[in-house]
Enzyme design. Structure first.
Site, PDB file in Angstrom:
ATOM      1  N   ASP A  96     117.380  58.869 109.230  1.00 23.12           N
ATOM      2  CA  ASP A  96     118.341  59.711 109.930  1.00 23.12           C
ATOM      3  C   ASP A  96     117.722  61.091 110.167  1.00 23.12           C
ATOM      4  O   ASP A  96     117.713  61.632 111.285  1.00 23.12           O
ATOM      5  CB  ASP A  96     119.598  59.823 109.044  1.00 23.12           C
ATOM      6  CG  ASP A  96     120.759  60.488 109.752  1.00 23.12           C
ATOM      7  OD1 ASP A  96     120.640  60.756 110.957  1.00 23.12           O
ATOM      8  OD2 ASP A  96     121.777  60.746 109.085  1.00 23.12           O
ATOM      9  N   ASP A 105     108.750  63.975 101.991  1.00 26.25           N
ATOM     10  CA  ASP A 105     108.552  65.417 102.190  1.00 26.25           C
ATOM     11  C   ASP A 105     107.231  65.675 102.919  1.00 26.25           C
ATOM     12  O   ASP A 105     107.147  66.503 103.827  1.00 26.25           O
ATOM     13  CB  ASP A 105     108.606  66.184 100.856  1.00 26.25           C
ATOM     14  CG  ASP A 105     107.906  65.447  99.720  1.00 26.25           C
ATOM     15  OD1 ASP A 105     107.609  64.248  99.863  1.00 26.25           O
ATOM     16  OD2 ASP A 105     107.640  66.079  98.680  1.00 26.25           O
ATOM     17  N   LYS A 149     110.174  57.964  98.651  1.00 29.42           N
ATOM     18  CA  LYS A 149     110.038  59.007  97.625  1.00 29.42           C
ATOM     19  C   LYS A 149     109.722  58.276  96.319  1.00 29.42           C
ATOM     20  O   LYS A 149     110.437  58.406  95.319  1.00 29.42           O
ATOM     21  CB  LYS A 149     111.347  59.811  97.566  1.00 29.42           C
ATOM     22  CG  LYS A 149     111.270  61.095  96.780  1.00 29.42           C
ATOM     23  CD  LYS A 149     110.466  62.185  97.438  1.00 29.42           C
ATOM     24  CE  LYS A 149     110.369  63.392  96.526  1.00 29.42           C
ATOM     25  NZ  LYS A 149     109.325  64.340  96.926  1.00 29.42           N
ATOM     26  N   TYR A 198     124.180  55.879 102.274  1.00 32.63           N
ATOM     27  CA  TYR A 198     125.355  56.040 103.135  1.00 32.63           C
ATOM     28  C   TYR A 198     126.395  54.946 102.883  1.00 32.63           C
ATOM     29  O   TYR A 198     127.543  55.065 103.292  1.00 32.63           O
ATOM     30  CB  TYR A 198     124.956  56.027 104.613  1.00 32.63           C
ATOM     31  CG  TYR A 198     124.123  57.222 105.062  1.00 32.63           C
ATOM     32  CD1 TYR A 198     123.867  58.274 104.204  1.00 32.63           C
ATOM     33  CD2 TYR A 198     123.616  57.283 106.346  1.00 32.63           C
ATOM     34  CE1 TYR A 198     123.095  59.351 104.599  1.00 32.63           C
ATOM     35  CE2 TYR A 198     122.845  58.365 106.762  1.00 32.63           C
ATOM     36  CZ  TYR A 198     122.593  59.398 105.874  1.00 32.63           C
ATOM     37  OH  TYR A 198     121.833  60.465 106.277  1.00 32.63           O
ATOM     38  N   ASP A 213     115.604  62.629 113.861  1.00 30.62           N
ATOM     39  CA  ASP A 213     116.056  63.838 114.563  1.00 30.62           C
ATOM     40  C   ASP A 213     114.926  64.853 114.674  1.00 30.62           C
ATOM     41  O   ASP A 213     114.762  65.508 115.705  1.00 30.62           O
ATOM     42  CB  ASP A 213     117.250  64.474 113.840  1.00 30.62           C
ATOM     43  CG  ASP A 213     118.565  64.021 114.442  1.00 30.62           C
ATOM     44  OD1 ASP A 213     118.590  62.902 114.998  1.00 30.62           O
ATOM     45  OD2 ASP A 213     119.545  64.772 114.366  1.00 30.62           O
TER      46      ASP A 213
END
Ligand code: NAD
Length: 369
Positions: A245, A221, A189, A142, A249
Site C-alpha cells: 500500500d 525501510d 521486515k 488490514y 503510492d
C-alpha cells in the site's frame, strides 16, 4: 478466441475514460483478430441512483460470468452523505471480494516523453525505470485480529499470513517476472517480524521452481529509500498488503500524473489456455471537478486494458502494441491538460479525452508487432 469483458463505467470521469479505452480495445480486436464481447454493468453512484444499492446482486452475478472486468471510477459528492454501507466505494470492495482477486499489480513506469513529470534528478533516473509492485490484497494487518484493551488505553492490529496466502502471491510475482525482465525482489521486515521470516521461508521453496527468475530480498525501510535513490534497479517487487500500500503510492509519485497509472487485481490463474479473472482500473478516482468536460486523461484506463490483455488473456503482443501506441502518441507531443502542465514545448499539442483515445487507437491499428 472470444473474450467476455464486464464494463463498469461508473461515475464522474469514469464513463469518459472507459469510452476512450474501449475504442482502443476495438482497435486491438480489429488489428489482431479477436472478439471482445462487452457486458455493461452498473456499480457505484449510478447504481445507487438506479437501484438503491452500490453493487446490485445482478452486477455481481454478471461480473462473475465474465473473463475480466474493466472499471472506470466510482463515487462523487452526490453520494458522500449516504451511510457507509451505501457509499459507492463499497462497490469496489464488494467486486474485489466477489471476483476473488487477491493480487494487486501496480506498475510505475517512467515514459521518456514525460521525464519532466518525475521529481527525481536526471542522474538518479538515468535511462528511466519500469517497476511492477505486486501487493497482497486480502490478508495481513488490514484483515488480522484488531481491537482495544478493556480500559481503552491500548490497541492492537495483527499481521497474520498463512503459507498458502504467501505462496499464491509469490507465484503471481514470479509469473509476472517471466513476462518482464526476470527479476523479483521480496520486500519485508524479516529482521524484526516473524511473519516476514515465514515469507522468506516460503519464497526459498517457490523460487526454486522459477530458476530462470533472479530473486533477491530487501527490508521495507531500505526499499522505500532505494525507490528514490536508484529506482532503475527494480523489476518486480512482491510484498505484503500494508508494505505494498505504502510503496506503491511512493512509486506512483515518481511517474508524475495520477491520470497515467493503471492497476490490476487478479485472482487464481485460469485453467491452461483459459483467462485469469481480473479487475482492471486506473488508480485515480472519479475526479468530479473535471467530469463531463472531455479533459480527463484516459491513458491510465487505456494502460489498464493493456494489463488486462497481458494478465487475464495472456495476449502479450497485443498488450505491447497498446503500450507502444501510448508511448508513440506521447513522443509525438500529444498531451491531455494534466500532463501538459509540466513542460509545454513548441511540439506539445493539447487534446481532450476522446481525441487522446482516438490517437492511441489509430497507433494500435498501425502497429507492426
Ligand atoms: P481523484 O483521483 O478523483 O482526483 C484527484 C485529482 O486528480 C483531481 O484534481 C482530479 O481532477 C485529478 N485527476 C484524477 N484523475 C484524472 C485524470 N484521469 N485526468 C486528469 N486529472 C485527473 O481523487 P479524489 O478527488 O480524492 O476523489 C474523487 C471521488 O473519487 C471520491 O468520491 C472518491 O471516493 C472517489 N474515488 C474512487 C476511486 C475508484 O473508483 N477506484 C479511487 C479514488 C477515489
Amino acid at each position: 478466441m472470444n473474450y467476455r469483458i464486464g464494463i463498469v463505467r461508473g461515475d464522474g470521469i469514469g464513463p469518459e475514460v472507459v469510452g476512450a479505452a474501449l475504442g482502443v480495445l476495438e482497435a486491438v480486436g480489429a488489428r489482431f483478430g479477436h472478439a471482445f464481447a462487452k457486458e455493461e454493468l452498473l456499480a457505484g453512484g449510478c447504481a445507487i441512483d438506479a437501484s438503491g444499492e452500490p453493487l446490485p446482486e445482478e452486477t455481481v452475478a454478471r461480473a462473475k460470468a465474465c473473463d475480466a472486468v474493466l472499471l472506470g471510477a466510482v463515487g462523487g459528492p452526490k453520494w458522500d452523505t449516504l451511510p457507509s454501507h451505501l457509499r459507492p466505494e463499497k462497490a469496489l470492495l464488494g467486486l474485489r471480494s466477489a471476483l476473488r482477486v487477491y493480487a494487486n499489480l501496480r506498475p510505475a513506469v517512467l515514459l521518456a516523453p514525460l521525464r519532466e513529470a518525475c521529481p527525481l534528478k536526471d542522474e538518479i533516473v538515468g535511462s528511466g525505470f519500469d517497476i511492477l509492485i505486486v501487493r497482497e490484497l486480502t490478508g495481513g494487518i488490514y484483515f488480522g485480529k484488531s481491537g482495544r484493551t478493556e480500559d481503552g488505553q491500548a490497541a492492537f492490529d495483527t499481521e497474520f499470513y498463512t503459507r498458502k496466502e504467501i505462496e499464491r502471491i509469490l507465484r503471481v510475482g514470479y509469473e509476472a517476472a517471466r513476462k518482464r525482465r526476470l527479476r523479483l525482489c521480496l520486500v519485508d521486515k524479516a529482521n524484526i517480524l516473524e511473519s516476514s521470516r515465514l515469507w522468506r521461508e516460503v519464497n526459498a521453496r517457490i523460487s526454486a521452481e522459477y530458476p530462470d527468475v533472479e530473486t533477491s530480498a530487501m527490508y521495507v525501510d531500505n526499499c522505500a529509500m532505494q525507490l528514490v535513490r536508484a529506482p532503475g534497479q527494480f523489476d518486480v517487487i512482491v510484498t505484503s498488503n500494508m508494505f505494498g500500500d505504502i510503496l506503491s503510492d511512493e512509486a506512483s509519485m515518481l511517474t508524475g500524473s495520477i491520470g497515467m497509472l493503471p492497476s490490476a487485481s487478479i485472482g487464481e490463474p485460469g485453467a491452461p489456455g483459459k483467462p485469469t479473472m481480473g479487475l482492471y482500473e486506473p488508480i485515480h478516482g472519479s475526479a468530479p471537478d473535471i467530469a463531463g468536460k472531455d479533459i480527463a486523461n484516459p491513458l491510465g484506463t487505456i494502460l489498464s486494458v493493456a494489463m488486462m490483455l497481458r494478465y487475464s488473456f495472456n495476449l502479450n503482443k497485443e498488450a505491447e502494441a497498446v503500450e507502444q501506441a501510448v508511448a508513440r502518441v506521447l513522443e509525438a507531443g500529444w498531451r491531455t491538460a494534466d500532463i501538459a502542465l509540466h513542460k509545454v514545448e513548441s511540439t506539445t499539442r493539447i487534446v481532450g479525452t476522446k481525441e487522446m483515445g482516438r490517437l492511441v487507437a489509430k497507433e494500435v491499428q498501425r502497429s507492426r508487432i
